[in-house]
Design a protein around this motif. Structure first.
Motif, short mmCIF file in Angstrom:
data_model
loop_
_atom_site.label_atom_id
_atom_site.label_comp_id
_atom_site.label_asym_id
_atom_site.label_seq_id
_atom_site.Cartn_x
_atom_site.Cartn_y
_atom_site.Cartn_z
N HIS A 96 1.11 -1.33 -0.37
CA HIS A 96 -0.09 -0.40 -0.35
C HIS A 96 1.12 1.06 0.03
O HIS A 96 2.41 1.77 0.89
CB HIS A 96 -0.51 0.08 1.34
CG HIS A 96 -1.37 1.31 0.92
ND1 HIS A 96 -2.60 1.53 0.56
CD2 HIS A 96 -1.70 2.24 2.43
CE1 HIS A 96 -3.46 2.02 1.22
NE2 HIS A 96 -2.45 3.59 2.34
N ASN A 97 0.35 1.89 -0.63
CA ASN A 97 0.98 3.63 -0.58
C ASN A 97 0.08 4.14 -0.60
O ASN A 97 -0.86 4.76 -1.44
CB ASN A 97 2.20 3.73 -2.24
CG ASN A 97 2.75 4.83 -2.47
OD1 ASN A 97 3.01 5.80 -2.27
ND2 ASN A 97 4.53 4.80 -1.51
N ARG A 98 0.31 5.35 0.25
CA ARG A 98 -0.34 6.51 1.02
C ARG A 98 0.67 8.27 0.41
O ARG A 98 1.22 7.69 1.29
CB ARG A 98 -0.45 6.68 2.10
CG ARG A 98 -1.90 7.98 2.20
CD ARG A 98 -2.76 7.26 3.84
NE ARG A 98 -3.10 9.38 3.95
CZ ARG A 98 -3.95 9.74 4.33
NH1 ARG A 98 -5.22 8.73 3.26
NH2 ARG A 98 -4.91 10.40 4.45
N GLU A 100 0.05 12.08 0.85
CA GLU A 100 -0.80 13.37 1.29
C GLU A 100 0.39 14.94 0.43
O GLU A 100 1.82 14.70 1.21
CB GLU A 100 -0.25 13.24 2.34
CG GLU A 100 -1.28 12.39 3.34
CD GLU A 100 -0.83 12.18 5.14
OE1 GLU A 100 -2.26 13.12 4.96
OE2 GLU A 100 -0.87 11.04 5.09
N GLU A 145 4.26 10.69 2.94
CA GLU A 145 4.30 9.21 1.94
C GLU A 145 4.45 8.38 3.07
O GLU A 145 5.07 7.87 3.93
CB GLU A 145 5.15 8.73 1.04
CG GLU A 145 5.36 7.50 0.88
CD GLU A 145 6.49 6.77 -0.30
OE1 GLU A 145 5.84 7.18 -1.39
OE2 GLU A 145 7.21 7.03 -0.04
N SER A 147 4.27 3.81 2.91
CA SER A 147 4.47 2.63 2.99
C SER A 147 4.59 1.12 3.20
O SER A 147 5.08 0.90 4.09
CB SER A 147 5.34 2.34 1.15
OG SER A 147 5.76 3.66 0.93
N GLU A 239 -4.05 7.93 -2.49
CA GLU A 239 -3.63 6.44 -2.04
C GLU A 239 -3.57 5.06 -2.79
O GLU A 239 -5.21 5.33 -3.75
CB GLU A 239 -3.62 6.15 -0.94
CG GLU A 239 -5.41 5.57 -0.31
CD GLU A 239 -5.68 6.02 1.12
OE1 GLU A 239 -4.68 5.32 1.47
OE2 GLU A 239 -6.79 6.65 1.20
N GLY A 278 -7.70 2.38 -5.55
CA GLY A 278 -6.79 4.05 -4.73
C GLY A 278 -8.31 4.28 -5.25
O GLY A 278 -9.49 4.19 -5.25
N TRP A 280 -8.93 9.11 -4.36
CA TRP A 280 -7.84 10.14 -4.05
C TRP A 280 -8.98 10.92 -2.84
O TRP A 280 -10.36 10.97 -3.68
CB TRP A 280 -7.29 10.97 -5.65
CG TRP A 280 -8.67 11.58 -5.98
CD1 TRP A 280 -9.71 12.75 -5.97
CD2 TRP A 280 -9.48 10.71 -7.74
NE1 TRP A 280 -10.38 13.05 -6.98
CE2 TRP A 280 -10.40 11.49 -8.52
CE3 TRP A 280 -8.44 9.29 -7.92
CZ2 TRP A 280 -10.64 10.90 -9.13
CZ3 TRP A 280 -9.64 9.45 -8.90
CH2 TRP A 280 -10.31 10.12 -9.41
#
Length: 283
Positions: A96-98, A100, A145, A147, A239, A278, A280
């Motif tokens: 998972h990747n987020r 901001e 970020e 991860s 994300e 994902g 947004w």
């Protein structure tokens, strides 16, 4: 938490970090180090231009939302290959990747990055932790970020979290692209991620993959670039959850909600194969 920090004048070379990673193949503990790393890193204009071209970002005077990940990649490597880090780098899986973006990423010559690991949790296939990267400019926090990384075979007490939800309703197709057989090598040259599973059939087979697979962050960057005005220029969260890897070569289809303050996306292969899902939202 009052986290201790090690401030670096510069990172170690990627070559030395990969050598360190290759020498560690076993899990050596079940707790994360408390300390994080900090370092000021300058934008390299040539590398930025190559990244924009590779991932199809337009040159609008701002850094692509995924580009600070590239800037911080060597600092992340240094944390993950440190002697006190308990998990081998080559066994980690990016789930998972987020990202901001708190303010517009324009007019930037360099950023002060911090990287630390946190939030160790049980998972059905082992355990997960969050690799948290933050970037500051002269006004304060600009970009963050998170991860989520899977450590296969790690044994932790507790119940695994529920798997991530995927969009339950159909989304209109936004675009599609062809991931050719050498995209892993081209992304590695720009971004420094030389994980063998991305480079060739032969090197991928060593780690149990029948073919090389695309970098997840290349797919995420391509999606963010393709969405364009779907996602705000700043004060947004973007994300993605990584599902089945994109085997090279192959065509993928990006579907997404209409432009707006919030939306969903998914990246599919043919025959119903889901690669990435994902969302947004305005932050």
């Amino acid at each position: 938490m009052n986290r201790p920090w090690l401030d670096l004048h510069s990172t170690d070379t990627r070559a030395s970090l990969y050598l360190r990673a290759a020498s560690k193949r076993k899990i050596t503990g079940s707790s994360l180090p408390a300390a994080g790393l900090r370092c000021f890193i300058r934008v390299q204009p040539g590398n930025l231009a190559a990244y924009r071209k590779l991932c199809h970002f337009t040159d609008n005077g701002r850094l692509p939302g995924t580009y600070p990940h590239v800037m911080a990649f060597t600092l992340q490597l240094q944390l993950l290959t440190a002697h006190d880090f308990p998990f081998p780098l080559l066994g980690l899986v990016h789930l998972h990747n987020r990202i901001e973006a708190l303010r517009p990423l324009g007019g930037i010559d360099g950023l002060r990055f911090s990287v630390h690991a946190d939030n160790l949790q049980p998972h059905a296939k082992g355990g997960t932790f969050d690799l948290v990267t933050e970037a500051e400019d002269g006004l304060g926090l600009l970009w963050r970020e998170t991860s989520r990384m899977l450590v296969r075979g790690l044994q932790l007490d507790g119940q695994p979290a529920e798997p991530a939800n995927t969009p339950a309703h159909p989304l209109p197709e936004a675009t599609r692209w062809y991931a050719d057989s050498d995209i892993g090598r081209r992304y590695a040259r720009v971004c420094g991620d030389y994980n063998p599973i991305h480079l060739s059939v032969a090197s991928a087979k060593v780690f149990g993959f029948p073919r090389a697979i695309a970098h997840g962050m290349w797919s995420a960057a391509m999606a963010l670039a393709a969405l364009g005005t779907h996602v705000p220029a700043s004060k947004y969260v973007f994300e993605v959850d990584f599902h089945k890897p994109v085997r090279l070569p192959s065509e993928v289809i990006l579907s997404a909600s209409e432009p707006g303050p919030a939306g969903e996306l998914r990246l599919d292969g043919h025959a119903g194969l889901l690669h990435m899902a994902g969302r947004w939202a305005v932050r």
